[in-house]
Every structure is written in C-alpha cells, then in structure tokens.
Design an enzyme around this catalytic site. Structure first.
Site, mmCIF file in Angstrom:
data_model
loop_
_atom_site.group_PDB
_atom_site.id
_atom_site.type_symbol
_atom_site.label_atom_id
_atom_site.label_comp_id
_atom_site.label_asym_id
_atom_site.label_seq_id
_atom_site.Cartn_x
_atom_site.Cartn_y
_atom_site.Cartn_z
ATOM 1 N N LYS A 141 0.817 -1.233 0.000
ATOM 2 C CA LYS A 141 0.000 0.000 0.000
ATOM 3 C C LYS A 141 0.836 1.261 0.000
ATOM 4 O O LYS A 141 0.436 2.272 -0.564
ATOM 5 C CB LYS A 141 -0.956 0.020 1.188
ATOM 6 C CG LYS A 141 -0.318 -0.284 2.525
ATOM 7 C CD LYS A 141 -0.486 -1.748 2.864
ATOM 8 C CE LYS A 141 0.285 -2.091 4.123
ATOM 9 N NZ LYS A 141 0.111 -3.485 4.492
ATOM 10 N N ILE A 154 -10.251 -8.898 2.739
ATOM 11 C CA ILE A 154 -11.550 -8.323 2.338
ATOM 12 C C ILE A 154 -11.502 -7.857 0.884
ATOM 13 O O ILE A 154 -10.630 -7.070 0.527
ATOM 14 C CB ILE A 154 -11.906 -7.107 3.224
ATOM 15 C CG1 ILE A 154 -11.907 -7.490 4.697
ATOM 16 C CG2 ILE A 154 -13.238 -6.526 2.819
ATOM 17 C CD1 ILE A 154 -12.100 -6.308 5.629
ATOM 18 N N LYS A 195 -3.852 3.154 2.778
ATOM 19 C CA LYS A 195 -5.017 2.384 2.342
ATOM 20 C C LYS A 195 -6.179 3.306 1.989
ATOM 21 O O LYS A 195 -6.905 3.068 1.024
ATOM 22 C CB LYS A 195 -5.415 1.397 3.437
ATOM 23 C CG LYS A 195 -4.365 0.294 3.614
ATOM 24 C CD LYS A 195 -4.488 -0.417 4.946
ATOM 25 C CE LYS A 195 -3.493 -1.567 5.040
ATOM 26 N NZ LYS A 195 -3.423 -2.127 6.402
#
Ligand SMILES: NC(=O)c1ccc[n+]([C@@H]2O[C@H](COP(=O)([O-])OP(=O)(O)OC[C@H]3O[C@@H](n4cnc5c(N)ncnc54)[C@H](OP(=O)(O)O)[C@@H]3O)[C@@H](O)[C@H]2O)c1
Ligand SMILES: NC(=O)c1ccc[n+]([C@@H]2O[C@H](COP(=O)([O-])OP(=O)(O)OC[C@H]3O[C@@H](n4cnc5c(N)ncnc54)[C@H](OP(=O)(O)O)[C@@H]3O)[C@@H](O)[C@H]2O)c1
Lengths: 415, 415
Positions: free
Chosen positions: A97, A128, A196
């Site tokens: 990230k 996720i 993120k």
C-alpha cells in the site's frame, strides 16, 4: 480464455510464504512460481534453495514469466521492481500500500501504456475484497462515504486497551506476538491506514489524494483515562480511515473515533478489518474480514492472480467521469480532546464547546474544531493530548462531521 | 467489448419501479428499457403507458431485446417467462429466489445450452453482492461455512420483539409499514430464507440442495418469554440460514438462533441482511447491507445488467470439482426449546439435557437434539413450542452444532 500464469515472486516473508502455501493447496488455478527473489540468501526457507536468488533480473528478464508478484517490505525497492515489470509487459500483483499510495497515478498509467494489469487487492483490508467490489459492484452507483478499520495492528491494540491494558502494555504484547513491528510508527501513527485510504478514495470516488495532504492521526497518545472514558460511556475507540464525498468535494483523514455500541464496527475486534461503503442506491454496506496475516493476505493475492487468468484489469470507472473533484479542508469536526492539564486543553481552539470536564489527572472537552485548526499541530507527537472524533448520531452517520452549527454554512455552500 | 443492452422488463412493482429509477440516474451504463410487461394494465404507473402491455411475447419475440429482467412476484409465471427467454437466446436477470431455488439446475443448464447468462444477485441479500463474491472471489478458496440473516422482514420483526414488542404486534406493524405481506408465511416460516440458502449452498459449495430437503423453521411461534429470556441473557434471537460443509457432507437449515453480543450479526438490525463466509485461507468474512427495498434491490439488478455488458456469466466453479457431496441429516443440534407446559416439553426427545427451567407460564430446556428427531415435527405449526439454536462458542463458531458429546462420534466418522 484461461491462460497459463508463470509467476516471478519478490519477497518470501509472511505473505510470500503464505502465497506459496495457498497456491499449493488450490487445484483450480493454472499458476506456478518459477523463481523467487529475496534479500538475504542465507536465510532458511521452507522450500528448495534452487527457487531463490537476490537477482531481480532473473525474474524481470525472463520472458516466460508473465506475472510479477511483489511482496517485499521496502517500497522504494518495490518501485524499481514494479515499474520495470510493468514496462517489460508483465502483469503485476502487489500488496504494497505504501508503494501504491505514493505512486498511484504513475503506476496506473504505466500499466495502461503497457497493456498489462496492476492489481493490489491485498493492500487494503487484507482478505476483504474491497477494491474488487468497489471496481465491479458499485461501478454504476454513486458513492458518498467510505469508512474503515483498515489497520489490524492498531485494532488489536485498541481491543486490548478497551479491555483495560495500557497502550504501552498492549503495544508491547502486540510486538511480542508479531502483530506489531519493532518500530510501530507506520501502524500506530496512522500512516499505514492513510495509504489504504488513498487507495479507497481512488476506487470509491475516482479521486487521487496526495498522501501528504491526508491527515493521519493514530493512537500513540491514547491514555488510560481515554480508554476509561470510552468504557464508561459504553463506547469503543476505533481508528477509522474516513472518506466522504459531498458534491465535488472529497474529505479524507485517519483518526481515532469514539463509536457507540450499535455502530456496525463496534464488534470488529483484534486483527479484523472492516470497510463500510455508502452508496446512493445500494445504501450502507459493510465488508468485514481478517485484515492481515499470512494466509488471509495471501488469499487476496491469490484472488488477483486468479483474475489474471481472465485478463482482469481495474477500470477506474469513477475516475473517468467528467466531474472535477477537489480535496476539502474547510469543515468542522466534532471531537473529544483530553489533555494532561486544563491549561493545555485551553490552548486548543474549539469553535464550539459542548461538554467540559476538569479533573486532577486530566481534563477533556467535547466540541467542534475546525479541521484547519486541527492540522496546525502534529497530534501524533503531542503527548499531552488525545483526540477522538465523535460521530454525532448513534449510527455511522458521517454527516456528523458537518452537522453542527459551525458547519451548516459549509453544507449550504456546497449544495 | 461493451455492448448495447436492450431490456425487456417483467414486473413494475417495488423492484421494477426501483430499477427504472436507478437506471435513469446512472450515466455509465448503455442500457435502456424497451418494453415492460405487467399483470394489470389498469394500474397507474409513474411512466408513460406506451411502455406497458400484458403480452409477454412483446418481449420474448422481440429480437432487438437481448436482456430479460424478470421482477414479478409469481414464481410459476416467472418459470414460463425465464425458460422461454433463455431458449430464445436472451440473457436473463432475476430477483426471484423462489423460482431459482425450485428450478436451479434446470435453469443453469438452459442458460448454458443457449450460451446466455442467467444472473440473480438481487435474489439473495438484496443489495449485498454475495453471489458475485462467492463466484469471483472465493473461487480458489475452500469454503467451510456460510451463514446469514437473509430475510429482512423477519429481521425487522425480531428487532422489534427484541425491544419488547410481541410477535403479533411486531408483525402487524411490519405489515402496516409494508415490510411484511398480508400472508406472511413465506417470510415468517423461513421459506424465503430457505430459497436463498439453496442459492448460497450452490455458489459456496457447488451443491444443489433440493429445497424440500432443507428444514426451514421460522419465528411465528416466538413467545414473549423467549424474547425476555434472550434479553436477560444479553442475547438476541436472529433467524439464520445456516450452511456448513464437513468433508463431503453438507448441512443446511433455517432456524432462529440465540446469538451473543460479540457475534458479528448481533448488530444487524431491522431490514439489514448479513452473510458470513468462512474459508480455509481468507478465514471469516462478513458482508452486510440492505436486504430489501426498492433501490437497494434494484442496485443489485443494475449491477447484474452492467455485468452483461462484458458478457459476464456465473461459472459455478465449485460445482465442477470432482467431489461428490451429500446432504447430511445425521448430527445433533444444541437448542433452546420452550413449551407452554412441562408436559409438552417432556414430549420433545433430547439426546442430552444441559439446563432446564420449569415455571408457571412456561418451561424450557437447553440441550442436544438429534436433527432427525427435530424433523419429525412441523415446528412452524407447533404453537406450544419455540426452538432456537444455541451456538456453543461465544463467536460464530459453527462447529458448535457438532461439538457436544453426542456429536463427537459424527466428527470422528467424518474425519
Ligand atoms: N503481513 C501482512 O499481514 C500483510 C498484510 C497486507 C499487506 N502486506 C504487505 O505485503 C508486503 C509483504 O509483507 P510481509 O509481511 O510478507 O513482509 P516480511 O515478512 O517482512 O517479508 C518481506 C520479504 O521481502 C523481502 N525483501 C525485502 N527487500 C527486498 C528486495 N529489495 N528485493 C527482494 N526481496 C526483498 C525479504 O527478503 P528476506 O526474506 O531475504 O529478508 C522478505 O522475504 C508488504 O508490502 C506489506 O505491507 C502485509
Ligand atoms: N421487494 C423487495 O425488496 C425484494 C427484494 C429482493 C427480491 N425481490 C424479488 O423481486 C421480485 C419482485 O418483487 P416486488 O417486491 O417488486 O413485487 P411487487 O411489488 O409485488 O410487484 C410485482 C410485479 O409483478 C407483476 N406481475 C405479477 N405477475 C405477473 C405476470 N404473470 N406477468 C407479468 N407481470 C406480473 C405485477 O404486475 P402489476 O403491477 O400489474 O400488479 C407487479 O408489477 C420478486 O421475485 C421478489 O421476491 C424483492
């Protein structure tokens, strides 16, 4: 349609090893790892030494390798690897990230120019599938809010402080368990969550936020009295990455929030992550899962690799609409601020005060502060203070940040 | 790649009207509704009467129409429409879980034979993209459990009974608000949830459950004392569609569950739905969103339509693996059973009793019952009783159903 994927892997740490194991156990995918580049050849590995070298070109120059999976912990080295890989026409899957938040538009362009895919599901929320869902599922829906617990380390620490441990104890335990790094700055001061958030803002709204422009305040300064305050009120402190879009204005920051028991994220504990998406038609949606860990993260990497079989690429549809979005700094936040002394508390300029408490050990105030005012101080370093955003409504009502007197003007301005 | 979609729409009720509105507000999609078939021409509509007829063939025989969207409330009429549409080479999007649960394999084959797509995201969990995620995201991961609150009406009623309303009051209010139908059987007795479970079992495990074989027990017999019991223990009663896979055995049923405060679904209230997926690599994931309503449901339909632009079709990858799965009836459940009298309670054959309570108004028992024993009675009609499954662990630990003494044998058998 399906094609054979030959993988060159960079990094064989927590996630890289997990990917190897996960790939080995899945039967449905036609993908194999041809070579692995790491940093330290002398380390013991769980598989044959023949796989490994420290020579990046063994992967980057190998024409048979059509997929580069980048799972290293150094974002600058990763930048070299990923840009070279994209330029040599290889698809890239990454979980990095920090790399992506720093070089987002450049990497997207590079992938496009070279007609390859650049996928990074594992970089946000671990297992996720949030990027994929933002890309695929909400592409015709207009999103207004994206909100998430996206850092497992701080969520683990906050779970423990919620149970009565001090921040220092909780951090130390997290380090002993391998949940937190020796230098915990990136997690604890909200940098990781900010990276993120930058990716979420891109896929949710089509907006590229310069990561420097996004305020990240973490939980390093959390005191026992703050945890006690939350517990007594039946609240929990959660570090949220917060993004909202109001007309053509985008707001985004990372800060601790005081959330009530009926908040969707109240039960998101330990290393779990959760992201709430609010859309015009589909309304509120929550995605919850393991935000970190070897296999959960590797499962997201695997899912990206699997998508490459069908030449899947992100489309960034939200970025293509005509609207010009701007990053907004002119609004108020309802916050709880505690300070070690009343004098220190008085130095913080509130636009409106709703509650005050003054005690022997500490004082606190709840009220509205202008965001521009907040940004004048380096809160991560301000050891006299702790600040947490107070959602106004008992639900996850992001309008709270704009709902009080001071900020009605803004709403009027914007609408 | 993108193709122009010309839609023939069946049904212009809650979801059909919502679809029209949602389609109108999205700019990114090249799709238009050419004709709408409804049942009653005399009803007032929000758009021009020229759109409407009662003649299905106006859509089915129109070669320009390449997509049929079926949003009617009659599953037998829908069967005629959908099969004809598929046979004439049109893609079909449907929200009709009853239709699909009844004719699943037939409809899948028909779509395949005719090389068209048959998509039905809106049929499970309303706006929650659960089918898509099961198809796309978990296709290389091995799933062990799928568990969900998939009926908004009963979840709304249970929210109210949790707050102190009686079942009858809560049902009446739900009917007045349009959340429940005049004949609430399908929702209240767990049929609707069962249809959805059948679809979930297909996409999660690749298993086609005959809908007759799946036990569905709803909340019609919930008494005030059951709600009080839950409240006093800090639990909530939720109607869960439960699916698990243990080796090649599949278990699936719909029943009320008594869930603890730290259960992921504890805060899923009112018309919200939630599905928890448990996978080998990615671990536990929760998807939560609006399970019903005009726009939320239409947003899922829209997302299917949008996917058709890219010729998206479900692949049913889990169905293609070699394993032969069987539906399992031989296990024990840990349950709470209340009865109006001790005598009535004694008639229920428990394999093991853990707690008993005997009082003036009612009695209850907590213990293990063999599933085959449970199935001997029509619980939906048994007004003297209420039954709720008790998860053993404080988390959503589906192994609870197999963890107690009686059932260890089964685990040994299976492993
Ligand atoms: N851990 C998680 O749960 C998680 C979750 C989501 C995302 N991520 C991201 O995934 C990436 C990998 O994380 P990790 O936890 O697996 O890290 P890690 O356990 O620290 O492993 C890092 C690996 O990178 C290798 N490496 C470092 N510099 C290199 C270079 N210049 N060239 C080649 N290899 C190099 C190391 O080699 P040696 O083995 O020789 O030291 C090691 O194998 C990071 O971007 C991280 O942010 C991790
Ligand atoms: N409502 C929700 O929130 C929701 C959520 C998920 C899934 N669904 C599913 O979506 C579907 C539609 O639900 P709904 O709530 O929109 O139903 P609804 O409001 O009752 O509307 C049903 C529509 O179907 C039409 N119709 C009935 N029989 C027909 C026939 N034989 N041929 C043509 N049209 C016919 C009706 O025509 P008239 O207008 O002339 O009466 C009406 O327009 C159902 O399968 C339902 O289970 C609904």
């Amino acid at each position: 349609m399906k094609k054979q994927l030959t993988i060159g892997l960079f990094g064989f740490g927590c996630v890289g090893t997990g990917l190897y194991e996960v790939l080995n156990k899945t039967t449905l995918l036609q993908a194999s790892i041809k070579h692995i580049v790491i940093k330290d050849l002398s380390k013991k590995r769980i598989i044959d030494a023949n796989y490994f070298s420290t020579d990046a070109d063994r992967i980057l120059d190998d024409e048979e390798i059509n997929v580069v999976v980048e799972l290293i912990n150094d974002y600058e080295a990763a930048y070299e690897i990923v840009t070279k890989a994209l330029k040599s026409g290889k698809h890239v899957v990454s979980a990095n990230k920090k790399l992506i938040a720093y070089y987002l538009d450049e990497l997207i362009s590079l992938a496009k120019e070279n007609q390859v895919s650049f996928l990074y599901e594992a970089s946000v929320g671990g297992s996720i599938p949030i990027i994929r869902n933002l890309e695929e599922y909400y592409n015709n829906d207009s999103l207004s809010n994206i909100n998430g617990i996206v850092n497992g380390t701080t969520n683990y620490i906050l779970t423990k402080t919620g149970e009565g441990e001090s921040f220092d104890e909780a951090l130390k335990n997290a380090q002993d368990l391998g949940f937190a790094e020796l230098d915990p700055t990136s997690d604890v001061d909200g940098f990781d969550a900010k990276y993120k958030l930058v990716l979420l803002l891109k896929h949710a709204f089509g907006f590229t936020a310069k990561q420097d422009a996004v305020w990240n305040y973490g939980i390093r300064q959390l005191k026992d009295w703050d945890a006690t305050y939350a517990r007594e009120k039946g609240l929990k402190i959660k570090l949220l990455a917060f993004g909202t879009r109001i007309n053509n204005q985008v707001i985004g920051f990372v800060a601790p929030h005081l959330i009530p028991a009926n908040h969707f994220a109240f039960n998101v504990e330990n290393e779990f992550n959760a992201v709430v998406v609010e859309a015009l038609f589909s309304d509120k949606q929550l995605f919850l899962g393991k935000g970190a860990g070897s296999h959960p993260t590797a499962s997201a990497v695997l899912s990206d690799i699997s998508a490459l079989q069908f030449d899947y690429a992100y489309e960034y549809k939200k970025s293509k609409t005509e609207e010009r979005l701007t990053f907004e700094n002119d609004f108020s936040l309802k916050v709880y601020v505690s300070a070690t002394t009343q004098e220190k508390l008085d130095e913080v300029e509130f636009a409106d005060t709703l509650e005050t408490y003054s005690g022997q050990s500490h004082s606190y105030k709840i009220g509205l502060i202008r965001y521009s005012e907040i940004q004048k101080m380096d809160w991560n370093a301000a050891s006299e203070y702790f600040l947490a955003v107070v959602p106004d409504s008992v639900e996850l009502d992001t309008k709270s940040i704009l709902s009080a007197s001071e900020s009605t003007e803004l709403i009027e301005e914007l609408s």
